[in-house]
Design an enzyme around this catalytic site. Structure first.
Site, PDB file in Angstrom:
ATOM      1  CD  GLU A 175     -12.365  16.851 -57.283  1.00 25.09           C
ATOM      2  OE1 GLU A 175     -13.244  16.839 -57.985  1.00 25.09           O
ATOM      3  OE2 GLU A 175     -12.180  17.406 -56.144  1.00 25.09           O
ATOM      4  CE  LYS A 212     -16.380  16.421 -55.935  1.00 24.05           C
ATOM      5  NZ  LYS A 212     -16.525  17.145 -55.801  1.00 24.05           N
TER       6      LYS A 212
END
Length: 296
Positions: A175, A212
């Site tokens: 992420e 993400k």
């Protein structure tokens, strides 16, 4: 690795719920839920209350495996029980794939980015995650400016740790968040995409990751990442957008599904009756699911 869970995450129709607020963000999460800081004393009581909040969400009939593919947990949530089962086992029995946040927060900003703080106990955390039947992990960095060195450092760090997570038999969610308020958000995303592609193209056949990412300024900017053979799934964070705005932006991106936190739980309140709570959660789940699976 649980193959049925892998298949669900890779090809299921739904989204991933982010329920992983940690020490620093827990008071804010509780306050948003209607539990002010002056109503509890000490970390133990705070974490008891946040576990009650997460338990209420997870046990709600509105939190269902038809619409929710997985849930990201905080470490303490992994070690606690829901109705006599460890949280990951309860989720798995409900048909929801459990993930664990493993980062220790963000370092100070340098070169336009915030790297992750060192994760000194990563190996032990991954061992415990396997013991608790966790499927995958999540770790967050933040990009504020289109600084090529900074963004390269972020992605290098994410993939270096991600490979250790893969070796432990888990699937990492990488992420590298781009700050939605960045004055050069689209440029950040262009640099980030290329850095991620460079790493993906160097993975071996048995190495797979999830990503993400902040919903991109340019629709379908990340299509090449979504279609990459080493990417299990690409999910989007809400990043401070309202649920309505995040959903509208998400609908413009084919193959991108949600992994929302505040946008999922923002309207829930400790003082709601069970009927009100479940109806409010259902409204959020329905709208995020719709944005994840129905594209413009």
């Amino acid at each position: 690795m649980n193959q049925a869970q892998f298949d669900k995450v890779k090809s299921g129709n739904g989204f991933i719920a982010a329920l992983d607020q940690s020490g620093g963000s827990t008071p804010k999460a509780l306050a948003a839920y209607g539990v002010p800081e002056d109503s509890y004393s000490g970390e133990d009581e705070m974490f008891d209350l946040v576990h009650q909040m997460r338990t209420r969400i997870i046990t709600s009939p509105s939190f269902n495996s038809d619409q929710i593919l997985g849930a990201i947990l905080f470490e303490q949530t992994m070690d606690r029980e829901i109705e006599g089962q460890y949280t990951a086992d309860y989720l798995a029995d409900k048909g929801v794939v459990p993930f664990l946040k493993v980062d220790k927060g963000l370092a100070e900003q340098e070169n336009g980015v915030q790297l992750m703080k060192p994760i000194h106990d990563l190996d032990e955390t991954l061992r415990r995650a396997n013991d608790r039947n966790i499927f995958g992990t999540k770790m967050r960095s933040v990009i504020h400016e289109p600084n090529e060195k900074g963004i390269k450092d972020v992605v290098d760090q994410q993939f270096d740790i991600g490979k250790r997570i893969i070796e432990a038999g888990l699937v990492p969610i990488i992420e590298p968040e781009v700050n939605i308020h960045s004055e050069n958000k689209e440029k950040c995303e262009e640099i980030l995409k290329q850095e991620i592609l460079d790493h993906l193209n160097n993975l071996s056949d048995d190495q797979n990751v999830m990503l993400k990412l902040t919903i991109p300024t340019k629709p379908n900017q990340y299509r090449e990442l979504i279609d990459h053979p080493h990417v299990v799934r690409v999910v989007a964070l809400s990043g401070g957008y309202s649920r309505e705005e995040a959903n509208e932006k998400l609908k413009e991106n084919d193959g991108l599904i949600a992994s929302f936190s505040r946008a999922l739980a923002g309207d829930l309140n400790a003082n709601q009756s069970d009927e009100e709570f479940n109806a409010t959660l259902k409204n959020a789940v329905d709208s995020i699911h719709d944005a994840s699976v129905n594209k413009k």
